[in-house]
Motif scaffolding. Structure first.
Motif, PDB file in Angstrom:
ATOM      1  N   ALA A  78       0.862  -1.186   0.000  1.00  0.00           N
ATOM      2  CA  ALA A  78       0.000   0.000   0.000  1.00  0.00           C
ATOM      3  C   ALA A  78       0.894   1.229   0.000  1.00  0.00           C
ATOM      4  N   ASP A  92       8.474   6.062  10.276  1.00  0.00           N
ATOM      5  CA  ASP A  92       8.026   4.699   9.983  1.00  0.00           C
ATOM      6  C   ASP A  92       6.610   4.413  10.479  1.00  0.00           C
ATOM      7  N   THR A 147      13.921  -2.818   8.496  1.00  0.00           N
ATOM      8  CA  THR A 147      13.026  -1.826   9.127  1.00  0.00           C
ATOM      9  C   THR A 147      11.596  -2.340   9.136  1.00  0.00           C
ATOM     10  N   THR A 148      11.186  -2.907   8.009  1.00  0.00           N
ATOM     11  CA  THR A 148       9.821  -3.437   7.899  1.00  0.00           C
ATOM     12  C   THR A 148       9.621  -4.578   8.898  1.00  0.00           C
ATOM     13  N   THR A 180      19.067  -8.232   6.270  1.00  0.00           N
ATOM     14  CA  THR A 180      19.606  -7.404   7.348  1.00  0.00           C
ATOM     15  C   THR A 180      21.076  -7.700   7.604  1.00  0.00           C
ATOM     16  N   HIS A 181      21.760  -6.732   8.181  1.00  0.00           N
ATOM     17  CA  HIS A 181      23.133  -6.937   8.648  1.00  0.00           C
ATOM     18  C   HIS A 181      23.146  -7.314  10.130  1.00  0.00           C
ATOM     19  N   ARG A 182      21.962  -7.306  10.747  1.00  0.00           N
ATOM     20  CA  ARG A 182      21.925  -7.454  12.217  1.00  0.00           C
ATOM     21  C   ARG A 182      21.379  -8.806  12.656  1.00  0.00           C
ATOM     22  N   GLY A 237      11.156  -2.701   2.235  1.00  0.00           N
ATOM     23  CA  GLY A 237      10.918  -1.383   1.700  1.00  0.00           C
ATOM     24  C   GLY A 237      11.324  -1.196   0.250  1.00  0.00           C
TER      25      GLY A 237
HETATM   26  N1  LIG Z   1       2.704   0.682   3.218  1.00  0.00           N
HETATM   27  C1  LIG Z   1       3.027  -0.590   3.319  1.00  0.00           C
HETATM   28  O1  LIG Z   1       2.213  -1.476   3.060  1.00  0.00           O
HETATM   29  C2  LIG Z   1       4.441  -0.933   3.694  1.00  0.00           C
HETATM   30  C3  LIG Z   1       5.059  -2.040   3.116  1.00  0.00           C
HETATM   31  C4  LIG Z   1       6.383  -2.295   3.437  1.00  0.00           C
HETATM   32  C5  LIG Z   1       7.072  -1.471   4.318  1.00  0.00           C
HETATM   33  N2  LIG Z   1       6.429  -0.429   4.878  1.00  0.00           N
HETATM   34  C6  LIG Z   1       7.151   0.477   5.791  1.00  0.00           C
HETATM   35  O2  LIG Z   1       8.070   1.222   4.993  1.00  0.00           O
HETATM   36  C7  LIG Z   1       9.272   1.437   5.743  1.00  0.00           C
HETATM   37  C8  LIG Z   1      10.413   0.855   4.932  1.00  0.00           C
HETATM   38  O3  LIG Z   1      11.593   1.041   5.612  1.00  0.00           O
HETATM   39  P1  LIG Z   1      13.003   1.124   4.831  1.00  0.00           P
HETATM   40  O4  LIG Z   1      12.881   2.076   3.700  1.00  0.00           O
HETATM   41  O5  LIG Z   1      14.042   1.365   5.890  1.00  0.00           O
HETATM   42  O6  LIG Z   1      13.199  -0.316   4.169  1.00  0.00           O
HETATM   43  P2  LIG Z   1      13.419  -1.820   4.678  1.00  0.00           P
HETATM   44  O7  LIG Z   1      13.735  -2.568   3.426  1.00  0.00           O
HETATM   45  O8  LIG Z   1      12.307  -2.308   5.482  1.00  0.00           O
HETATM   46  O9  LIG Z   1      14.717  -1.786   5.609  1.00  0.00           O
HETATM   47  C9  LIG Z   1      15.946  -1.288   5.134  1.00  0.00           C
HETATM   48  C10 LIG Z   1      17.049  -1.964   5.912  1.00  0.00           C
HETATM   49  O10 LIG Z   1      17.160  -3.342   5.516  1.00  0.00           O
HETATM   50  C11 LIG Z   1      18.527  -3.742   5.562  1.00  0.00           C
HETATM   51  N3  LIG Z   1      18.937  -4.084   4.197  1.00  0.00           N
HETATM   52  C12 LIG Z   1      18.391  -3.683   3.009  1.00  0.00           C
HETATM   53  N4  LIG Z   1      19.042  -4.241   1.978  1.00  0.00           N
HETATM   54  C13 LIG Z   1      20.016  -5.022   2.520  1.00  0.00           C
HETATM   55  C14 LIG Z   1      20.997  -5.898   1.960  1.00  0.00           C
HETATM   56  N5  LIG Z   1      21.106  -6.074   0.623  1.00  0.00           N
HETATM   57  N6  LIG Z   1      21.813  -6.571   2.821  1.00  0.00           N
HETATM   58  C15 LIG Z   1      21.691  -6.421   4.166  1.00  0.00           C
HETATM   59  N7  LIG Z   1      20.786  -5.606   4.751  1.00  0.00           N
HETATM   60  C16 LIG Z   1      19.961  -4.929   3.934  1.00  0.00           C
HETATM   61  C17 LIG Z   1      19.297  -2.547   6.092  1.00  0.00           C
HETATM   62  O11 LIG Z   1      19.237  -2.618   7.528  1.00  0.00           O
HETATM   63  P3  LIG Z   1      20.429  -3.080   8.514  1.00  0.00           P
HETATM   64  O12 LIG Z   1      21.725  -2.800   7.785  1.00  0.00           O
HETATM   65  O13 LIG Z   1      20.228  -2.232   9.701  1.00  0.00           O
HETATM   66  O14 LIG Z   1      20.215  -4.508   8.795  1.00  0.00           O
HETATM   67  C18 LIG Z   1      18.436  -1.381   5.661  1.00  0.00           C
HETATM   68  O15 LIG Z   1      18.644  -0.219   6.416  1.00  0.00           O
HETATM   69  C19 LIG Z   1       9.062   0.768   7.099  1.00  0.00           C
HETATM   70  O16 LIG Z   1       8.597   1.718   8.013  1.00  0.00           O
HETATM   71  C20 LIG Z   1       7.958  -0.238   6.838  1.00  0.00           C
HETATM   72  O17 LIG Z   1       7.198  -0.538   7.994  1.00  0.00           O
HETATM   73  C21 LIG Z   1       5.138  -0.128   4.566  1.00  0.00           C
END
Ligand SMILES: NC(=O)c1ccc[n+]([C@@H]2O[C@H](COP(=O)([O-])OP(=O)(O)OC[C@H]3O[C@@H](n4cnc5c(N)ncnc54)[C@H](OP(=O)(O)O)[C@@H]3O)[C@@H](O)[C@H]2O)c1
Length: 187
Positions: free
Chosen positions: A9, A21, A54-55, A84-86, A124
């Motif tokens: 969405a 977020d 983050t999601t 994730t890296h964590r 995300g």
């Molecule tokens: N509207 C909706 O239906 C919907 C759908 C999905 C998400 N959301 C929201 O949208 C926001 C998305 O957050 P976001 O933009 O931060 O994206 P995200 O994809 O949820 O999280 C990004 C994090 O994922 C890790 N990551 C991403 N690619 C990686 C890789 N190749 N290797 C290792 N780690 C990787 C990194 O974290 P680390 O390095 O810290 O591990 C990065 O900071 C959230 O608030 C979520 O709740 C809403």
């Protein structure tokens, strides 16, 4: 063949969440809960799903903490890959695996888990962009909510033109407009 489907969405102007977020813009839409019910039909065709850190933390901090067992109730043992890296906790009863680094180093594992079914890319946006970068984004299905945000987390921060997108379905679900696009590979 397994298809990679980004189903999400979004606000009308292309945000998944606000700068903190929060999804309050989404849950305040009248009928949002009923629209979520449509996900059950989509999930029936999904063999594995993928989300960024983050999601995943949002789901654990909101759904699972408030209502333990909500992950298992929603997804059962459907395999989830968290990128994730964590080191992060896992929800009770969930089948969660953590992966890291370039998508093409672990995407075959996701595909194997999905079997004949689709893979749901939850988000995300940048993570979905990483799939597109390696030619593994087949469909975008976006439910546009009647809400706009001045800023927030982007839907898909990549340049993808009309040469690569084919509108396949337009549906109204209450206050949401659901648009589906077939995505062709970058040349
Ligand atoms: N509207 C909706 O239906 C919907 C759908 C999905 C998400 N959301 C929201 O949208 C926001 C998305 O957050 P976001 O933009 O931060 O994206 P995200 O994809 O949820 O999280 C990004 C994090 O994922 C890790 N990551 C991403 N690619 C990686 C890789 N190749 N290797 C290792 N780690 C990787 C990194 O974290 P680390 O390095 O810290 O591990 C990065 O900071 C959230 O608030 C979520 O709740 C809403």
């Amino acid at each position: 063949m397994t298809r990679f489907v980004y189903n999400t969405a979004s606000t009308l102007n292309g945000f998944l969440a606000d700068d903190e977020d929060s999804l309050s813009w989404l849950f305040s839409v009248p009928g949002a809960a009923e629209a979520e019910d449509g996900m059950a039909h989509f999930l029936a065709g999904v063999g594995a799903f993928v989300m960024g850190a983050t999601t995943y933390r949002w789901v654990l901090d909101n759904d699972e903490r408030e209502n333990e067992g909500s992950w298992a109730a929603a997804y059962g043992e459907l395999p989830c890959f968290v990128v994730t890296h964590r080191a992060l906790p896992t929800p009770a009863g969930g089948k969660v695996r953590f992966v890291s680094g370039a998508v093409d180093t672990w995407v075959a594992d996701v595909e194997r888990e999905a079997g004949e079914k689709d893979v749901w890319l939850v988000g995300g946006g940048d993570l979905v962009g990483q799939f597109d970068d390696v030619g593994r984004l087949d469909e975008i299905r976006v439910s546009l909510a009647p809400a706009l945000l001045a800023s927030g987390r982007p839907l898909l921060p990549r340049t993808i033109g009309s040469d690569r997108l084919r509108l396949t379905t337009v549906k109204q679900e209450g206050q949401f407009a659901e648009l589906s696009y077939r995505v062709s590979r970058p040349v």
